[in-house]
Motif scaffolding. Structure first.
Motif, PDB file in Angstrom:
ATOM      1  N   GLU A   1      -3.566   7.686   2.035  1.00 17.57           N
ATOM      2  CA  GLU A   1      -4.872   7.042   1.570  1.00 17.57           C
ATOM      3  C   GLU A   1      -5.696   8.102   0.768  1.00 17.57           C
TER       4      GLU A   1
ATOM      5  N   THR B   1       0.689  -1.046   0.126  1.00 21.98           N
ATOM      6  CA  THR B   1       0.132   0.083   0.116  1.00 21.98           C
ATOM      7  C   THR B   1       0.936   1.055   0.042  1.00 21.98           C
TER       8      THR B   1
ATOM      9  N   LYS C   1       0.380   4.644  -7.132  1.00 22.25           N
ATOM     10  CA  LYS C   1       1.188   4.895  -5.716  1.00 22.25           C
ATOM     11  C   LYS C   1       2.078   5.529  -5.858  1.00 22.25           C
TER      12      LYS C   1
END
Lengths: 283, 477
Positions: free
Chosen positions: A156, A96, A272
């Motif tokens: 996020e 992530t 990302k």
């Protein structure tokens, strides 16, 4: 070095100028002749080794004995780069953005490639390095360097914005509010104290901008109490925004960020990388 | 040529041709086999050569605190000199070292001509050692010339083979000794024995081996005469006040062979034309023709001439260190009356003080702060102005250190963000991190406010560094 005034028995070319000048018919030095011969041989070898001449009958060219091609050489070079990047890229796949941030070496790698991605995909609206690109409505897109985030500034949130795009909405109020009411509200907002006028709550501004006027990240509504302005910060500009709204048809303010996932232009890893890169602007 | 035609041509352009024709230039057609004679300058030369070049072979084996004492670690971009570690940031000192070396060379040359060439240069030294060996194996110059001309024989092959074998070993040792200034010596030897050197290691070794063998074994004085640029540079450094090995023409001429018991009315100078000065010369020049490019001013001809003068009962010094002024009967100046030397000396002193300053002020940490240029500043939501800085800290100590970041000057009420946990700086290299400085918008009065950043090691507060930078704000009208 003394007897240089006659030919000393060396044959001359036979021509005589100015009574006594003549050319010797000496052989060139041996090393020079060897060099000449070696160069000639080199030319032939070079011509055969590399692609060198066209074959007119077949509309093609002689490929050379070595099978060398420019594109092959380039591919060999890029494969070296890919190999270096490979170990990082393999890791990025399953991580992530937050996990990438926690790894300082990966962060370093990602911000380097993020710079290029940002320049290619984001800088057109957000400005080089995210400093914002001004236009007549204020900014084309928000400044990414400050600490004011319409949709939230954690890693996020930024990743979500890049993937899904953002499209803020503010209804136009020119038919709902009178000119005097718009004027009152605009003055309160310009002063950074929107709640100072009862109109702010009465006219439903709080629905989107919150009871304290600080905006709601879930809706992307602007914080009206801070010093950062999305659109024109002048009184006239604020009135215009209140009257015409945002993304509400012709004449309203434009605030559209496309979805990079839907557009299919960027890979998951690239989005990302961008999230980490943008996050690092202010950290 | 009759004296009549000589006079006729005097002063015309064509005289230079006659000068040219009588001038002999050693172009290396025949090998020079110089005679070795004992003497004062011979002894001096032996010691100076050893003094400079023995350390070249031995210093790399010196250890200091478990590491090589002197190591020019190019691969890791660090120079180790006993306790000192010099990183690329301090390389400006190298330019001062080079300046000082050049000026010392110039200064010494202006006083006493090519001292470097005659007594110190590696080319001179290596030739000297190579020919010493040649002398030991093949015999004196006559024997060597004879051997060169002799038809091939077992004896000749044995002698020549032995000589070239030792030359090659010495050339190899030269290459190895050069290499181990740049890599750890024991590791290098180990790799060499296992034939496991990196490519660049082999290239350097082969180049130095080949270069030494070729230059000292074969090219010899030809390298000094037409290959070496310093010969020419130094040639123009000397002037009429410079002392150099010179032949006293007034005393020596007219030269003539010594005849036993000869009593003639003809005047006779002290030079007996014995050619000893030419025979001992490693570059094969005749010093009696005056100062010349081929002369490396080693003084060996002085030794030879003095020995002869002793034998024939004449005073020494027919060939001696003398300046042109002295030989031509002009007043001789003192060294301090030589402006050229003083200028060189002044530059040497400036360079030396720079080096001393540099070495004593190396510091154990350096800081560079690069302010973000785009944007110069950012307006934050609370109206404050934020600047971003890229910190680059070079930690020259032997251990990793955490650093506290602080600032002096700048804007009242500023806050430093990003160093709440002191960043870690790695030893022996640069570490970079980002620092933000945020100041209340109302306090930012100037477009540019000077600010001085300071980093200080948490573990050892004596290790610190400062850097002047700027805090940028919006235009104020």
């Amino acid at each position: 070095m003394s007897d240089k005034h006659d030919a000393g028995g060396v044959p001359t070319t036979g021509h005589v100028w100015d009574d006594d000048l003549a050319d010797f018919a000496n052989q060139p030095p041996k090393w020079w002749m060897l060099g000449l011969t070696a160069s000639a041989i080199w030319c032939v070898v070079y011509f055969l080794y590399y692609p060198s001449f066209g074959l007119s009958s077949t509309q093609t060219f002689f490929k050379g004995l070595a099978g060398w091609t420019a594109i092959g050489e380039m591919n060999a070079d890029t494969s070296v780069v890919d190999e270096v990047r490979g170990k990082y890229e393999a890791k990025l796949k399953d991580m992530t953005p937050a996990a990438i941030l926690a790894d300082s070496e990966l962060t370093e790698y990602v911000t380097r490639s993020g710079k290029v991605l940002f320049g290619d995909n984001c800088a057109a609206c957000h400005g080089t390095n995210g400093v914002g690109a001004a236009d007549k409505q204020g900014f084309i897109a928000p400044i990414l360097r400050d600490d004011d985030w319409l949709y939230g500034g954690n890693i996020e949130d930024i990743h979500t914005s890049i993937m899904g795009g953002r499209q803020g909405v503010m209804t136009p109020h020119k038919d709902v509010l009178s000119a005097a009411e718009i004027d009152t509200l605009a003055n309160a907002v310009a002063a950074g104290t929107p709640t100072s006028t009862p109109l702010f709550a009465e006219k439903g501004c709080t629905v989107c901008h919150g009871a304290d006027g600080k905006g709601l990240a879930a809706m992307g509504s602007a914080n009206l109490t801070d010093s950062v302005w999305r659109f024109e910060s002048s009184l006239e500009g604020i009135k215009y925004t209140i009257a015409n709204g945002v993304n509400a048809g012709p004449g309203s303010r434009d605030a559209v960020m496309p979805s990079f996932q839907a557009a299919g232009k960027l890979s998951d890893a690239e989005m990302k990388k961008l999230a980490v890169y943008v996050y690092k602007f202010g950290k | 040529m009759s004296s009549e035609t000589e006079n006729k041509e005097m002063g015309t352009v064509t005289t230079i041709y006659h000068e040219f024709e009588s001038w002999e230039v050693n172009r290396g057609e025949k090998t020079i086999h110089a005679k070795r004679m004992p003497g004062f300058f011979r002894t001096v030369k032996n010691y100076t050569q050893l003094a400079l070049w023995l350390p070249f072979f031995l210093v790399p084996y010196m250890r200091w605190n478990g590491k090589q004492a002197v190591l020019f670690d190019i691969q890791n971009r660090q120079f180790h000199f006993f306790d000192l570690t010099i990183l690329p940031q301090d390389i400006w000192m190298l330019s001062l070292v080079l300046l000082m070396a050049a000026m010392t060379l110039f200064g010494v040359t202006s006083v006493a001509s090519r001292v470097w060439c005659g007594y110190f240069c590696f080319q001179t030294a290596w030739i000297d050692w190579f020919t010493w060996l040649e002398d030991k194996i093949e015999g004196n110059p006559q024997a060597r010339r004879k051997l060169d001309e002799a038809p091939i024989s077992l004896d000749k092959i044995k002698k020549k083979g032995l000589k070239h074998g030792i030359w090659m070993l010495f050339a190899l040792l030269t290459g190895i000794s050069f290499s181990i200034w740049f890599v750890d010596a024991p590791t290098y030897w180990n790799n060499l024995i296992h034939l496991d050197l990196p490519k660049v290691g082999w290239i350097v070794l082969v180049m130095f081996f080949g270069g030494t063998y070729l230059l000292a074994g074969f090219m010899r004085e030809q390298a000094c005469i037409w290959l070496c640029p310093y010969a020419r540079i130094q040639g123009v450094m000397s002037d009429s006040q410079t002392i150099l090995p010179a032949y006293d023409e007034k005393r020596g001429e007219p030269r003539g062979k010594l005849r036993r018991g000869a009593v003639t009315g003809a005047p006779q100078g002290d030079c007996i034309d014995c050619f000893q000065c030419v025979q001992v010369c490693p570059t094969g020049v005749d010093i009696r023709q005056g100062s010349q490019l081929g002369c490396i001013t080693c003084g060996l001809c002085i030794d030879a001439c003095d020995a002869i003068m002793d034998k024939i009962g004449k005073p020494r010094g027919l060939i001696r260190y003398a300046c042109l002024d002295e030989l031509s009967g002009k007043p001789v100046h003192k060294i301090y009356q030589h402006p050229r030397t003083l200028v060189y000396l002044a530059i040497v002193i400036v360079a030396l003080s720079g080096i001393v300053y540099g070495l004593t002020h190396l510091g154990s940490m350096t800081l560079r702060v690069i302010p973000e240029r785009q944007p110069l500043f950012v307006m934050m939501s609370d109206g404050s102005i934020q600047n971003k800085y890229d910190f680059k800290v070079v930690n020259k100590t032997a251990k990793d250190l955490h650093v506290k970041v602080s600032a002096e000057g700048g804007v009242p009420g500023q806050v430093i963000i990003g160093a709440e946990n002191p960043p870690l700086t790695h030893h022996g290299r640069g570490t970079s991190f980002t620092i933000f400085v945020k100041a209340p918008g109302a306090s930012v009065k100037e477009e540019v406010t000077p600010i001085e950043f300071r980093v200080e090691a948490v573990e050892d507060p004596s290790v610190s560094a400062e850097y002047h930078s700027k805090f940028n704000g919006p235009k104020r009208n």
